[in-house]
Write an enzyme that holds these catalytic residues in place. Sequence first.
Site, PDB file in Angstrom:
ATOM      1  N   LEU A  55      10.646 -20.249  -4.555  1.00 39.49           N
ATOM      2  CA  LEU A  55       9.699 -19.735  -4.041  1.00 39.49           C
ATOM      3  C   LEU A  55       8.355 -19.720  -5.350  1.00 39.49           C
ATOM      4  O   LEU A  55       8.057 -19.406  -6.171  1.00 39.49           O
ATOM      5  CB  LEU A  55      10.117 -18.547  -4.320  1.00 39.49           C
ATOM      6  CG  LEU A  55       8.709 -16.806  -3.814  1.00 39.49           C
ATOM      7  CD1 LEU A  55       8.688 -17.150  -2.209  1.00 39.49           C
ATOM      8  CD2 LEU A  55      10.193 -15.874  -4.279  1.00 39.49           C
ATOM      9  N   GLU A 112     -12.690  -4.432  -3.383  1.00 41.70           N
ATOM     10  CA  GLU A 112     -12.816  -3.429  -4.188  1.00 41.70           C
ATOM     11  C   GLU A 112     -12.557  -2.207  -4.512  1.00 41.70           C
ATOM     12  O   GLU A 112     -12.682  -0.724  -4.960  1.00 41.70           O
ATOM     13  CB  GLU A 112     -12.707  -2.220  -2.900  1.00 41.70           C
ATOM     14  CG  GLU A 112     -14.042  -3.684  -1.333  1.00 41.70           C
ATOM     15  CD  GLU A 112     -13.610  -4.611  -1.045  1.00 41.70           C
ATOM     16  OE1 GLU A 112     -12.303  -5.240  -0.569  1.00 41.70           O
ATOM     17  OE2 GLU A 112     -14.577  -5.726  -1.423  1.00 41.70           O
ATOM     18  N   ASP A 160       1.017  -1.281   0.133  1.00 39.77           N
ATOM     19  CA  ASP A 160      -0.340   0.311   0.499  1.00 39.77           C
ATOM     20  C   ASP A 160       0.939   1.296   0.239  1.00 39.77           C
ATOM     21  O   ASP A 160       1.846   1.075   0.611  1.00 39.77           O
ATOM     22  CB  ASP A 160      -0.714  -0.013   1.297  1.00 39.77           C
ATOM     23  CG  ASP A 160      -1.834   0.723   1.118  1.00 39.77           C
ATOM     24  OD1 ASP A 160      -2.517   1.648   0.171  1.00 39.77           O
ATOM     25  OD2 ASP A 160      -2.479   0.950   2.573  1.00 39.77           O
ATOM     26  N   HIS A 194       2.065   3.084  -8.669  1.00 36.25           N
ATOM     27  CA  HIS A 194       1.935   1.577  -9.120  1.00 36.25           C
ATOM     28  C   HIS A 194       3.354   1.372 -10.223  1.00 36.25           C
ATOM     29  O   HIS A 194       3.480   0.070  -9.736  1.00 36.25           O
ATOM     30  CB  HIS A 194       0.768   1.550  -9.922  1.00 36.25           C
ATOM     31  CG  HIS A 194      -0.781   1.765  -9.062  1.00 36.25           C
ATOM     32  ND1 HIS A 194      -0.551   1.728  -8.115  1.00 36.25           N
ATOM     33  CD2 HIS A 194      -1.825   3.209  -9.409  1.00 36.25           C
ATOM     34  CE1 HIS A 194      -1.797   2.248  -7.347  1.00 36.25           C
ATOM     35  NE2 HIS A 194      -2.537   2.428  -8.240  1.00 36.25           N
ATOM     36  N   ARG A 227      -0.974   9.488  -9.585  1.00 38.23           N
ATOM     37  CA  ARG A 227      -1.342   8.203  -8.694  1.00 38.23           C
ATOM     38  C   ARG A 227       0.083   6.862  -9.648  1.00 38.23           C
ATOM     39  O   ARG A 227       0.448   6.160  -8.739  1.00 38.23           O
ATOM     40  CB  ARG A 227      -2.795   8.028  -8.343  1.00 38.23           C
ATOM     41  CG  ARG A 227      -3.340   8.689  -7.357  1.00 38.23           C
ATOM     42  CD  ARG A 227      -4.560   8.396  -6.902  1.00 38.23           C
ATOM     43  NE  ARG A 227      -4.691   7.406  -6.771  1.00 38.23           N
ATOM     44  CZ  ARG A 227      -4.363   6.612  -5.324  1.00 38.23           C
ATOM     45  NH1 ARG A 227      -4.316   7.531  -4.510  1.00 38.23           N
ATOM     46  NH2 ARG A 227      -4.431   5.342  -5.378  1.00 38.23           N
TER      47      ARG A 227
HETATM   48  C1  IPE Z   1      -5.313  -2.137  -0.092  1.00 35.49           C
HETATM   49  O1  IPE Z   1      -5.353  -1.251  -0.440  1.00 35.49           O
HETATM   50  C2  IPE Z   1      -5.332  -3.512  -1.279  1.00 35.49           C
HETATM   51  C3  IPE Z   1      -4.081  -3.741  -2.175  1.00 35.49           C
HETATM   52  C4  IPE Z   1      -2.827  -2.889  -1.498  1.00 35.49           C
HETATM   53  C5  IPE Z   1      -4.295  -4.177  -3.192  1.00 35.49           C
HETATM   54  P1  IPE Z   1      -6.740   0.039  -0.277  1.00 35.49           P
HETATM   55  O2  IPE Z   1      -5.456   1.090  -0.581  1.00 35.49           O
HETATM   56  O3  IPE Z   1      -7.464  -0.663  -1.106  1.00 35.49           O
HETATM   57  O4  IPE Z   1      -6.623  -0.354   1.195  1.00 35.49           O
HETATM   58  P2  IPE Z   1      -8.287   1.085   1.342  1.00 35.49           P
HETATM   59  O5  IPE Z   1      -8.636   1.525   0.953  1.00 35.49           O
HETATM   60  O6  IPE Z   1      -6.971   1.961   1.751  1.00 35.49           O
HETATM   61  O7  IPE Z   1      -7.980   0.140   3.207  1.00 35.49           O
HETATM   62  C1  IPE Z   2      -1.848   0.482  -3.150  1.00 36.71           C
HETATM   63  O1  IPE Z   2      -1.644   1.655  -3.493  1.00 36.71           O
HETATM   64  C2  IPE Z   2      -2.081  -0.480  -4.550  1.00 36.71           C
HETATM   65  C3  IPE Z   2      -3.487  -1.037  -5.186  1.00 36.71           C
HETATM   66  C4  IPE Z   2      -4.062  -0.828  -3.909  1.00 36.71           C
HETATM   67  C5  IPE Z   2      -3.864  -1.318  -6.351  1.00 36.71           C
HETATM   68  P1  IPE Z   2      -2.466   2.933  -3.423  1.00 36.71           P
HETATM   69  O2  IPE Z   2      -3.123   2.906  -4.830  1.00 36.71           O
HETATM   70  O3  IPE Z   2      -3.773   2.393  -2.310  1.00 36.71           O
HETATM   71  O4  IPE Z   2      -2.012   4.210  -3.005  1.00 36.71           O
HETATM   72  P2  IPE Z   2      -2.912   5.219  -1.704  1.00 36.71           P
HETATM   73  O5  IPE Z   2      -3.560   4.051  -0.539  1.00 36.71           O
HETATM   74  O6  IPE Z   2      -3.551   5.786  -2.337  1.00 36.71           O
HETATM   75  O7  IPE Z   2      -1.700   5.909  -0.895  1.00 36.71           O
HETATM   76 MG    MG Z   3      -3.743   2.482  -0.706  1.00 42.43          MG
END
Ligand code: IPE
Ligand code: IPE
Ligand code: MG
Length: 259
Positions: A149, A85, A38, A55, A51
């Site tokens: 792995l 989600e 995350d 990624h 954003r």
């Molecule tokens: C959880 O992160 C999902 C992944 C890392 C793929 P999110 O960014 O979606 O989680 P929330 O919305 O902050 O709980």
């Molecule tokens: C995690 O990073 C990747 C996915 C959920 C796909 P985020 O995209 O949730 O990054 P933040 O949480 O918005 O910083």
């Molecule tokens: Mg996130």
Amino acid sequence: MFNKFRLGKKQEHSSTLRDKIEELKKQPIPEHVAIIMDGNGRWAKKRALPRVAGHHEGMKVVRKTTMLANKLGIKALTLYAFSTENWKRPKNEVEYIMRLPEEFLGTFLPELVENNVQVKMIGYKNQLPVHTLHAIEKAIEETKENNGLVLNFALNYGSRAEIIDAVKQVLNDSKNGILNETDLNEDIFSSYLMTSEFKDPDLLIRTSGEIRLSNFMLWQLAYSEFWFTDVLWPDFSENHLLEAIEVFQKRQRRFGGIL
Ligand code: IPE
Ligand code: IPE
Ligand code: MG
């Protein structure tokens, strides 16, 4: 942006890192490590980048983390890449994420094959774009004989949906006389989950400072050790993984008993 992408040359670890790896290997290494990757969006925002740049950067960290996990002798590494989600996000972001498996595996698959890594996936395949699924299935197929792995992508994965689907299958098997209600126990129920071939994670890591599970492996994490860090996923380094494992090795797992 895609064609500009380079993963760099073959990864070599510094001697300090190698020493740390050897030191950690003297103690039991977690067999199954799961990571909620995350913080990609916030990493990009801090740099005034879109954003999706986060990624993209995060994908490089997937490579480094996989290689180190393999060196450490971790048996399975499950990476939460996209939740059920996450479809709520803007269309362009979702489309970008769904291109990443092709890009990542397009470059990285030969290295995975060479390093004896086996690719797997948990999550709902039928909602994935064809090109995404194709890239993943190709990687699964080309690495299926490997026995190092297991790199398991949780893609379009959601734990509550997984549990409901398992319950539906249990009811169906019970109706059809395949399963006796009295035989149902925790192990049998686990075998109906998408993770049936994996042992439960020993260690869960979540980056970015969020202290929650976000619908990840709710059943499977019942007795896992948790390690949270404020580090954003694109900044997650080899040393962070080693630190998490070091902390894990100091934990006392009791599973409800006493030592
Ligand atoms: C959880 O992160 C999902 C992944 C890392 C793929 P999110 O960014 O979606 O989680 P929330 O919305 O902050 O709980
Ligand atoms: C995690 O990073 C990747 C996915 C959920 C796909 P985020 O995209 O949730 O990054 P933040 O949480 O918005 O910083
Ligand atoms: Mg996130």
